[in-house]
Design a protein around this motif. Structure first.
Motif, PDB file in Angstrom:
ATOM      1  N   VAL A   1       0.871  -1.179   0.000  1.00 24.35           N
ATOM      2  CA  VAL A   1       0.000   0.000   0.000  1.00 24.35           C
ATOM      3  C   VAL A   1       0.908   1.229   0.000  1.00 24.35           C
ATOM      4  N   TYR A   2       0.792   2.112  -1.029  1.00 21.95           N
ATOM      5  CA  TYR A   2       1.669   3.268  -1.055  1.00 21.95           C
ATOM      6  C   TYR A   2       1.011   4.433  -1.787  1.00 21.95           C
ATOM      7  N   LEU A   3       1.568   5.616  -1.557  1.00 23.71           N
ATOM      8  CA  LEU A   3       1.093   6.830  -2.213  1.00 23.71           C
ATOM      9  C   LEU A   3       1.974   7.093  -3.433  1.00 23.71           C
ATOM     10  N   LYS A   4       1.334   7.223  -4.580  1.00 21.63           N
ATOM     11  CA  LYS A   4       2.059   7.359  -5.848  1.00 21.63           C
ATOM     12  C   LYS A   4       2.975   8.581  -5.836  1.00 21.63           C
ATOM     13  N   ASP A   5       4.140   8.416  -6.445  1.00 21.74           N
ATOM     14  CA  ASP A   5       5.146   9.478  -6.584  1.00 21.74           C
ATOM     15  C   ASP A   5       5.701   9.940  -5.242  1.00 21.74           C
ATOM     16  N   THR A   6       5.611   9.084  -4.228  1.00 22.20           N
ATOM     17  CA  THR A   6       6.233   9.354  -2.923  1.00 22.20           C
ATOM     18  C   THR A   6       6.943   8.082  -2.483  1.00 22.20           C
ATOM     19  N   ASN A   7       7.708   8.185  -1.398  1.00 22.93           N
ATOM     20  CA  ASN A   7       8.309   6.998  -0.804  1.00 22.93           C
ATOM     21  C   ASN A   7       7.547   6.570   0.444  1.00 22.93           C
TER      22      ASN A   7
ATOM     23  N   SER B   1      -1.202   0.864   7.998  1.00 21.65           N
ATOM     24  CA  SER B   1      -1.242   2.239   8.480  1.00 21.65           C
ATOM     25  C   SER B   1      -0.085   3.003   7.859  1.00 21.65           C
ATOM     26  N   LEU B   2      -0.383   4.214   7.341  1.00 22.69           N
ATOM     27  CA  LEU B   2       0.667   5.091   6.816  1.00 22.69           C
ATOM     28  C   LEU B   2       0.298   6.541   7.128  1.00 22.69           C
ATOM     29  N   THR B   3       1.323   7.371   7.261  1.00 18.32           N
ATOM     30  CA  THR B   3       1.133   8.776   7.633  1.00 18.32           C
ATOM     31  C   THR B   3       1.801   9.669   6.595  1.00 18.32           C
ATOM     32  N   ALA B   4       1.114  10.750   6.213  1.00 22.77           N
ATOM     33  CA  ALA B   4       1.640  11.648   5.181  1.00 22.77           C
ATOM     34  C   ALA B   4       1.183  13.076   5.458  1.00 22.77           C
ATOM     35  N   PRO B   5       1.929  14.079   4.920  1.00 26.82           N
ATOM     36  CA  PRO B   5       1.499  15.476   5.061  1.00 26.82           C
ATOM     37  C   PRO B   5       0.170  15.727   4.351  1.00 26.82           C
ATOM     38  N   LYS B   6      -0.530  16.724   4.792  1.00 23.41           N
ATOM     39  CA  LYS B   6      -1.803  17.111   4.184  1.00 23.41           C
ATOM     40  C   LYS B   6      -1.597  17.439   2.704  1.00 23.41           C
ATOM     41  N   ASP B   7      -2.360  16.719   1.839  1.00 20.28           N
ATOM     42  CA  ASP B   7      -2.200  16.937   0.404  1.00 20.28           C
ATOM     43  C   ASP B   7      -3.177  16.032  -0.342  1.00 20.28           C
ATOM     44  N   ASN B   8      -3.183  16.155  -1.666  1.00 18.47           N
ATOM     45  CA  ASN B   8      -3.944  15.259  -2.531  1.00 18.47           C
ATOM     46  C   ASN B   8      -3.013  14.154  -3.035  1.00 18.47           C
ATOM     47  N   TYR B   9      -3.490  12.916  -2.994  1.00 18.41           N
ATOM     48  CA  TYR B   9      -2.639  11.783  -3.358  1.00 18.41           C
ATOM     49  C   TYR B   9      -3.406  10.792  -4.233  1.00 18.41           C
ATOM     50  N   THR B  10      -2.619   9.937  -4.883  1.00 19.42           N
ATOM     51  CA  THR B  10      -3.168   8.755  -5.546  1.00 19.42           C
ATOM     52  C   THR B  10      -2.708   7.530  -4.766  1.00 19.42           C
ATOM     53  N   LEU B  11      -3.658   6.813  -4.188  1.00 20.66           N
ATOM     54  CA  LEU B  11      -3.355   5.608  -3.413  1.00 20.66           C
ATOM     55  C   LEU B  11      -3.250   4.414  -4.355  1.00 20.66           C
ATOM     56  N   ILE B  12      -2.140   3.678  -4.258  1.00 30.97           N
ATOM     57  CA  ILE B  12      -1.917   2.489  -5.080  1.00 30.97           C
ATOM     58  C   ILE B  12      -1.824   1.270  -4.155  1.00 30.97           C
ATOM     59  N   ILE B  13      -2.573   0.209  -4.510  1.00 32.01           N
ATOM     60  CA  ILE B  13      -2.529  -1.038  -3.750  1.00 32.01           C
ATOM     61  C   ILE B  13      -2.263  -2.172  -4.738  1.00 32.01           C
ATOM     62  N   SER B  14      -1.215  -2.959  -4.493  1.00 32.31           N
ATOM     63  CA  SER B  14      -0.844  -4.035  -5.416  1.00 32.31           C
ATOM     64  C   SER B  14      -0.531  -5.300  -4.643  1.00 32.31           C
ATOM     65  N   TYR B  15      -0.849  -6.437  -5.280  1.00 28.94           N
ATOM     66  CA  TYR B  15      -0.652  -7.748  -4.655  1.00 28.94           C
ATOM     67  C   TYR B  15      -0.593  -8.802  -5.746  1.00 28.94           C
ATOM     68  N   VAL B  16       0.348  -9.707  -5.644  1.00 26.59           N
ATOM     69  CA  VAL B  16       0.516 -10.737  -6.656  1.00 26.59           C
ATOM     70  C   VAL B  16      -0.755 -11.575  -6.770  1.00 26.59           C
ATOM     71  N   GLY B  17      -1.246 -11.758  -7.997  1.00 25.41           N
ATOM     72  CA  GLY B  17      -2.444 -12.536  -8.233  1.00 25.41           C
ATOM     73  C   GLY B  17      -3.719 -11.720  -8.223  1.00 25.41           C
ATOM     74  N   TYR B  18      -3.599 -10.387  -7.998  1.00 28.32           N
ATOM     75  CA  TYR B  18      -4.770  -9.518  -7.933  1.00 28.32           C
ATOM     76  C   TYR B  18      -4.577  -8.308  -8.836  1.00 28.32           C
ATOM     77  N   GLU B  19      -5.708  -7.719  -9.262  1.00 28.74           N
ATOM     78  CA  GLU B  19      -5.653  -6.496 -10.053  1.00 28.74           C
ATOM     79  C   GLU B  19      -5.218  -5.336  -9.158  1.00 28.74           C
ATOM     80  N   SER B  20      -4.364  -4.471  -9.679  1.00 27.13           N
ATOM     81  CA  SER B  20      -3.927  -3.293  -8.922  1.00 27.13           C
ATOM     82  C   SER B  20      -5.117  -2.360  -8.681  1.00 27.13           C
ATOM     83  N   TYR B  21      -5.081  -1.664  -7.557  1.00 28.47           N
ATOM     84  CA  TYR B  21      -6.160  -0.761  -7.158  1.00 28.47           C
ATOM     85  C   TYR B  21      -5.584   0.639  -6.988  1.00 28.47           C
ATOM     86  N   SER B  22      -6.305   1.645  -7.491  1.00 27.90           N
ATOM     87  CA  SER B  22      -5.876   3.024  -7.309  1.00 27.90           C
ATOM     88  C   SER B  22      -7.080   3.885  -6.945  1.00 27.90           C
TER      89      SER B  22
END
Length: 791
Positions: free
Chosen positions: A42-48, A60-81
Motif C-alpha cells: 500500500v503506497y502513495l504514488k510518486d512518494t516513498n 497504516s501510513l502517515t503523510a502530510p496534508k495533500d492530494n494523493y493517488t493511493l496504489i494497492i498491489s498484490y501478486v495474483g490480484y488487479e492493482s487498485y488506485s
C-alpha cells in the motif's frame, strides 16, 4: 519589535502547517470471499510513503496534508488506485479483485511483492500464497505445502518415508511449525508423502530460514508460520478434490448476517481399502485423516474474535505385527483489537497436543506418549511513522511431556507395566522489534527477545556420583551409565532448573538501485525442547524432553549475507545467500544408546555442538507461458560431542562428523508451461547428495559368530537421491460466469522409477556365510489422477 514578532509568528504558522500530517489506515480483503490479505503493498504514488499489510490485513501510513493517488498491489490480484485528499485521519477498507478465475491453489513465490524483496531488510524468507494460480507439479494429485518448500534452497527432507523437513542443516525438531499460532509437532501424513496442511484450508505460509523476527522463539533452525483461511464472508463456497489415494472437501460461508464467517475442511485417505487386493501388502493398513475448523465474528469495527482448530491422525499396521498411530490436535481463541489508526493488537489463547502410540503385537506391548501445550500470548504492532514500525509482546507457554507409558497388550503378555515420569516446564518470552527506514536506500530490522525457561518438579531427580550421568570406561573403550548416588524429590511448585537468555536480532538492507540490493542479518535464538531419536527408520519414536539439570538449551548464532537482483522488468530474478550457523549444546547419543522406556535419558547422551554453512542460489523466470526456477544449495552440516564431564575422547574421537541432515549438493529444477487456456504442464527434478550413514568396515569372529566393526560415525553415505515428477492439468470449463469450476490433474511421481535407498542394511547369509548388503526402497513410480472442483 511588533513587525519582527509578527514575521516570526507567520513563519512559525507556515512551518507548522507544512508539517501537519494525517494517518490513513484500514484493511485489505479479497473481493470474492472477504478474506484478509497479508503482505499487500500500500503506497502513495510518486512518494516513498508506503506500508505492508500485517497477518490480519491491517495497514497504516502517515503523510502530510495533500492530494494523493493511493496504489494497492498484490501478486495474483488487479492493482487498485484511488484519488484521495488527506486532510484528516481516515480509515479505508479496500477489496481487491483476483486477476484469475482459477481454483484457489498454491504457487511458490520468493516474495509476495517483488518491490518488497528488494527494498525490505528481511532475508532468508520464502512465502506461499493460497490465493494464486497453481504452478506446482502435483504429487499424487495434490499440491503439498511441505513438498513445495523443499524445492527451495536450504530446505530438504531426510529421504522418502521420513517425517518433517530440514533447514540449513538443522534437525526436524529445530523447526518451529505453527498453524494459526499453535505448535505442530509432526507435519507428515502417509510416510511423509502428504503434509498436515490441507491446501483448501490454507491462506498464507511463510518460512523463515534465518533472520527470524523477535516475536518468534523456541527453535534454532527455522519458523514455518501457516495461517488458515477465515472463511468466505460473501457467499457459500464448496471446493474439494477426488483422488486415487485421498479426497478433500471444504465448505465456507458467511455467518451472523455478514458479521462473521466459517470454514470447515476435511481430508481422508482410502488407500487401505485397496491393499487387501495386493498380495504382497494384503495385511498392511495405511490411512490418515484431518479436519480444519475456523470461524470469526466482528464485534464492532475495532474488535474481532477468531476461533480455529485442527485435528489429524495417521494409522498404519504393518503385517499385523506393528501398529503405529499418531496425531495433532490444536485450538486457538484470538481477539484482534484496533486501538487507533496506529496501534493494533492480538491476544491469543492456544492449545496444542501431539500423541503417539505403538502396538507391538509380537510381544504384546502397548506404548503411548504425548506432549501438551497451553500458550497465552499478546502481540502489538505500533506504526510510529512511515519510517518506523514497532512490534512488541509477551508470551507464556506450558509444557506437559509424557515420555511414555508401557502397558501389556493382553492378560497373557509378559510385558510389565511402566509409567515414565511426566516432565513439566514453563517458557516465557518478551520481545520488541522494529523496521526502521533510515534513508531511501538503507533500511534496518532490529529487535531483542528475552526468553526464560523453568523445568518444574513433581518427580524425583537422580543424582550421580561426581555429577556424571555418563562415564567413560577406558578398559573397554565405551561409554556407560554413571553410578547413582541418590535421588532428590521436587514438588510441583519447585523449579528443578531455570534458564534465561537474551536473543538479539538484526538485519540490514542497502538498495544499490531499483533492481538490486545487498542484505545482511544476524539472529540468536534459543531452544529449550529436544526431540530424542537415534534412528532414521520409517516409523521413528518421538521422545521429547525439556532442558533441565543435565540437558542444556540449544543456542544458535546465525549470520547471513545476500545479493538480490531483478532483470528485464521483473521477468527474471536472482537471489544469492550465504550463511554460517553455530549451535551450542547440541546433544548426540553414545553408541548402543537406549531411549525408549528410559527414565534417565541423560545416561545415553553427550553434550556437543553443531555448525552449518553454505551457499544458496535461486534463479526464477516469472513471466511468459513458461515459468519456473532453479534452486541450488552447496552446504555442509557437522557436529561433534566431546567427553566433557564424562571423560574419554567423545564421539568419533572428538572430531567433527557429518550430521544425518548433511547434503553437499541439493538441486531442484521446477518448470511450468501453459500450453493453452485448457492445458498446463509442470515438472520438477530433484537431486541430492546421499544421506550420511555409518557402514561396517570389517568383521571378526567370536565363538563362531561374525561380529561387525564400524567406521567413524556418519562417515559413509547412501547413494545419491534423485527423481523426476511430471503433472498435467486440464480445465474443461473456463467460463468465469459459471459458479461450478473444475479441473483434472494427472501426475506421475518418480517417472523413471528410481529406487532411492531409504537405508542399506548388512547381514550374513545363513546358507552361504557371505556378507550381503540390502538396499531398502520405499516408493518407485506412482501415477495419480485427481478431479478438483469449486462451487
Amino acid at each position: 519589535m511588533k513587525p519582527l514578532f509578527l514575521t516570526l509568528f507567520l513563519l512559525s504558522s507556515i512551518f507548522s502547517q507544512s508539517q501537519e500530517k494525517f494517518t490513513l489506515s484500514g484493511t485489505v480483503k479479497d473481493h470474492t470471499n472477504g478474506e484478509t490479505l497479508l503482505g499487500v503493498t500500500v503506497y502513495l504514488k510518486d512518494t516513498n510513503i508506503g506500508s505492508i499489510t500485517n497477518e490480519y490485513g491491517f495497514f497504516s501510513l502517515t503523510a502530510p496534508k495533500d492530494n494523493y493517488t493511493l496504489i494497492i498491489s498484490y501478486v495474483g490480484y488487479e492493482s487498485y488506485s484511488q484519488e484521495l485528499t488527506l486532510n484528516k485521519d481516515q480509515k479505508l477498507n479496500i477489496e481487491l479483485k483476483a486477476s484469475s478465475t482459477a481454483l484457489d491453489e498454491v504457487i511458490i513465490t520468493a516474495e509476495e511483492s517483488e518491490m518488497v524483496s528488494i527494498r525490505k531488510p528481511q532475508m532468508s524468507v520464502s512465502k506461499l500464497n493460497a490465493k494464486t494460480i497453481k504452478e506446482m507439479p502435483a504429487v499424487l494429485g495434490e499440491v503439498d505445502v511441505v513438498k513445495s518448500i523443499q524445492l527451495l534452497p536450504g530446505v530438504t527432507n531426510n529421504g522418502e518415508g521420513s517425517a518433517g523437513f530440514h533447514v540449513r542443516g538443522g534437525a526436524a525438531d529445530q523447526n518451529l511449525v505453527l498453524l494459526d499460532e499453535a505448535i505442530i509437532y509432526n507435519t507428515s501424513h502417509f510416510f511423509g508423502f502428504f503434509s498436515v496442511f490441507n491446501a483448501d484450508a490454507i491462506k498464507n505460509i511463510k518460512l523463515y530460514k534465518g533472520d527470524i523476527p523477535a516475536k518468534y522463539g523456541g527453535r534454532v533452525s527455522s519458523v514455518l508460520d501457516v495461517r488458515q483461511k477465515d472463511g468466505n464472508s460473501k457467499q457459500f463456497e464448496l471446493n474439494g478434490g477426488i483422488g486415487l489415494i485421498s479426497s478433500r472437501l471444504a465448505a465456507e460461508s458467511p455467518l451472523f448476517k455478514d458479521k462473521g464467517s466459517f470454514l470447515v475442511a476435511g481430508r481422508a485417505s482410502y488407500a487401505h481399502l485397496f491393499m487387501p487386493l495386493i498380495e504382497e501388502v494384503e495385511d498392511d493398513k495405511i490411512s490418515f485423516y484431518d479436519l480444519n475448523l475456523k470461524t470469526n465474528y466482528e464485534l464492532n469495527k475495532n474488535n474481532r474474535l477468531y476461533l480455529s482448530g485442527y485435528f489429524g491422525r495417521d494409522v498404519f499396521n504393518l503385517s499385523k505385527i506393528i501398529e503405529n498411530n499418531y496425531g495433532n490436535a490444536t485450538g486457538n481463541l484470538r481477539w484482534n483489537h484496533v486501538f487507533n489508526d496506529k496501534l493494533f493488537s492480538n491476544l491469543s489463547f492456544i492449545y496444542s497436543k501431539y500423541d503417539y502410540q505403538i502396538l507391538l503385537d509380537f510381544i504384546e506391548l502397548d506404548w503411548t506418549a504425548d506432549i501438551t501445550n497451553f500458550n497465552l500470548k499478546y502481540d502489538l504492532g505500533y506504526y510510529v511513522n512511515n519510517n518506523l514500525k514497532l512490534d512488541f509482546g509477551i508470551s507464556g507457554l506450558t509444557y506437559n511431556v509424557n515420555p511414555g507409558e508401557v502397558k501389556p497388550a493382553s492378560e497373557s503378555s509378559s510385558i510389565n507395566y511402566l509409567k515414565l515420569d511426566e516432565k513439566r516446564a514453563f517458557e516465557g518470552g518478551a520481545y520488541i522489534g522494529s523496521e526502521h527506514q533510515i534513508s531511501d536506500k538503507l533500511t534496518l530490522n532490529y529487535g531483542l527477545r528475552y526468553s526464560a525457561f523453568s523445568r518444574l518438579g513433581g518427580q524425583n531427580i537422580t543424582n550421580y556420583v561426581n555429577n556424571q550421568p555418563v562415564i567413560y570406561n577406558s578398559d573397554l573403550g565405551i561409554y556407560e551409565r554413571g553410578e547413582v548416588a541418590n535421588e532428590t524429590y521436587y514438588s510441583k511448585s519447585e523449579s528443578i532448573k531455570t534458564f534465561g537468555n537474551f536473543e538479539p536480532r538484526l538485519a540490514v538492507s542497502y538498495q544499490l538501485n531499483k533492481m538490486s540490493s545487498v542484505k545482511a542479518s544476524y539472529t540468536k535464538s534459543t531452544q529449550y525442547l529436544h526431540l530424542l531419536s537415534n534412528t532414521s527408520s520409517v516409523t521413528p519414536l518421538d521422545v521429547w524432553t525439556p532442558s533441565g539439570k543435565y540437558i542444556k538449551p540449544q543456542i544458535s548464532n546465525q549470520f547471513a549475507l545476500g545479493y538480490y537482483k531483478k532483470f528485464k522488468d521483473n521477468a527474471f530474478a536472482l537471489e544469492l545467500e550465504t550463511y554460517y550457523k553455530h549451535v551450542d549444546n547440541r546433544i548426540d547419543y553414545i553408541d548402543g544408546s537406549s531411549l525408549i522406556g528410559n527414565n534417565n535419558i541423560e545416561t545415553e547422551i553427550l553434550n556437543g555442538e553443531a555448525r552449518a554453512y553454505g551457499l544458496e542460489v535461486l534463479f526464477r523466470k516469472n513471466k511468459g507461458d513458461f515459468t519456473g526456477w532453479l534452486a541450488y544449495t552447496l552446504s555442509k552440516s557437522e557436529q561433534r560431542a566431546l567427553g566433557g564431564n564424562a571423560g574419554g575422547p567423545g564421539i568419533n574421537n572428538g572430531d567433527w562428523y557429518n550430521t544425518p541432515y548433511d547434503r553437499t549438493h541439493d538441486i531442484s529444477l521446477t518448470g511450468v508451461y501453459k500450453l493453452n487456456t485448457k492445458w498446463s504442464l509442470s515438472s520438477n527434478f530433484v537431486f541430492q547428495t546421499g544421506r550420511p550413514v555409518t557402514y561396517p568396515n570389517g568383521q571378526y569372529t567370536y565363538e563362531g559368530l561374525s561380529v561387525a566393526t564400524y567406521s567413524n560415525r556418519n562417515e559413509d553415505r547412501l547413494p545419491a537421491y534423485h527423481r523426476l515428477d511430471v503433472s498435467a492439468t486440464f480445465k474443461p470449463n473456463n467460463n468465469p460466469d459459471k459458479r461450478w469450476k473444475s479441473e483434472w490433474v494427472f501426475g506421475i511421481y518418480n517417472v523413471y522409477n528410481r529406487k532411492n535407498a531409504a537405508s542399506v542394511s548388512f547381514n550374513q547369509n545363513r546358507e552361504t556365510g557371505v556378507n550381503e548388503a540390502t538396499r531398502i526402497s520405499i516408493f518407485g513410480v506412482i501415477p495419480s489422477v485427481t478431479y478438483n472442483f469449486k462451487f
